[in-house]
Design an enzyme around this catalytic site. Structure first.
Site, short mmCIF file in Angstrom:
data_model
loop_
_atom_site.label_atom_id
_atom_site.label_comp_id
_atom_site.label_asym_id
_atom_site.label_seq_id
_atom_site.Cartn_x
_atom_site.Cartn_y
_atom_site.Cartn_z
N ALA A 121 0.80 -1.23 0.00
CA ALA A 121 0.00 0.00 0.00
C ALA A 121 0.83 1.28 0.00
O ALA A 121 0.35 2.33 0.44
CB ALA A 121 -0.93 -0.01 1.21
N ASN A 177 0.93 -3.91 7.65
CA ASN A 177 1.89 -4.59 6.78
C ASN A 177 2.90 -3.63 6.18
O ASN A 177 4.03 -4.00 5.86
CB ASN A 177 1.15 -5.32 5.66
CG ASN A 177 0.69 -6.70 6.08
OD1 ASN A 177 1.43 -7.45 6.71
ND2 ASN A 177 -0.54 -7.04 5.76
N HIS A 205 -0.17 6.97 4.41
CA HIS A 205 1.15 6.53 4.85
C HIS A 205 2.20 7.56 4.42
O HIS A 205 2.37 7.82 3.23
CB HIS A 205 1.50 5.17 4.25
CG HIS A 205 0.50 4.10 4.55
ND1 HIS A 205 0.32 3.58 5.80
CD2 HIS A 205 -0.39 3.46 3.74
CE1 HIS A 205 -0.63 2.67 5.76
NE2 HIS A 205 -1.08 2.57 4.53
#
Length: 254
Positions: A121, A177, A205
């Site tokens: 991601a 993750n 993120h």
């Protein structure tokens, strides 16, 4: 290439419906899940087989794609690799257990098998890998998610975690993750901050890397999967891209 999938949830659905065997030379043929009904539903959609026997599935495929959980990686990966079959692992947090990491690496080498970890991601992983051994001094990840994606009922912005990636994946095994992926890419236990924010509708993120090479920052703002808000769409798309790359003559990036 014949592929078998472990875990038939949101990510597996996206991958399966996005791969066209005639175009990509990839046949997702077997589906395995502890919930046999989920496996049967996805197998029916793809014209594949819902596997009742895991070993039989592994014997009949070239590669196994894990889309289930860190526990599934720990349980099934050794069996896949011992049979000399390659594996794509989505639940990368399992590899933050260094004892397991070393064991699974040894098994793969002894059986001439490969383990593939998608970028997931985030963007910028190629850059982190490139500088990992060349004066990289600091890597930080700040993850900001909605209460829904973290399974929380919170009305205000709150820091849920601040510490090392190895601890973050223990507390949030199905959500972080990204921290594991970055840590493995740069071979260090990176610093992580997890923020729950009711004002965001995406999984955000922010990565900062500093070293002798200079500095770079990336921000990824992912829409979550409609079927599973804990998962970003980009995670599934990165696995699709990886699968398609196996049959490419010219590959861009690492």
């Amino acid at each position: 290439m014949k592929v078998g999938i472990i875990g038939c949830g949101a990510i597996a659905n996206i991958i399966t419906t996005s791969i066209v065997p005639e175009e990509n030379g990839i046949d997702i043929a077997y589906f395995f899940d502890k919930d046999i009904e989920r496996a049967e539903n996805l197998a029916s959609l793809a014209g594949g087989v819902a596997a009742l026997d895991f070993e039989e599935m592994v014997d009949n495929v070239d590669l196994v794609l894990e889309c289930a959980s860190p526990d599934s990686v720990r349980y099934f990966a050794p069996e896949v690799l011992k049979k000399g079959k390659d594996m794509i692992v989505m639940s990368i947090g399992a590899f933050m257990d260094m004892g397991f990491y070393r064991d699974i690496e040894k098994i793969a080498k002894e059986n001439n098998a490969k383990i593939h970890l998608p970028s997931g991601a985030i963007v910028g992983l190629d850059g982190i890998k490139a500088v990992a051994k060349f004066g990289l001094k600091e890597v930080n990840l700040v993850t900001r998610k909605s209460p829904k994606s973290l399974g929380k009922n919170i009305d205000d912005v709150e820091v849920l975690f601040e510490g090392k990636a190895s601890e973050a994946v223990k507390e949030f095994p199905l959500n972080i993750n990204v921290a594991a992926t970055i840590s493995i890419a740069c071979q260090r236990d990176i610093d992580v901050k997890i923020i729950v924010d009711p004002n965001v509708d995406r999984n955000v993120h922010e990565i900062t890397a500093k070293g002798d090479f200079g500095e770079f920052k990336t921000t990824t703002m992912n829409y979550p999967c409609a079927a599973n808000p804990k998962t970003s769409m980009l995670a599934a798309l990165s696995a699709i891209r990886l699968l398609k790359s196996f049959n490419e003559t010219i590959r861009v990036g690492m």
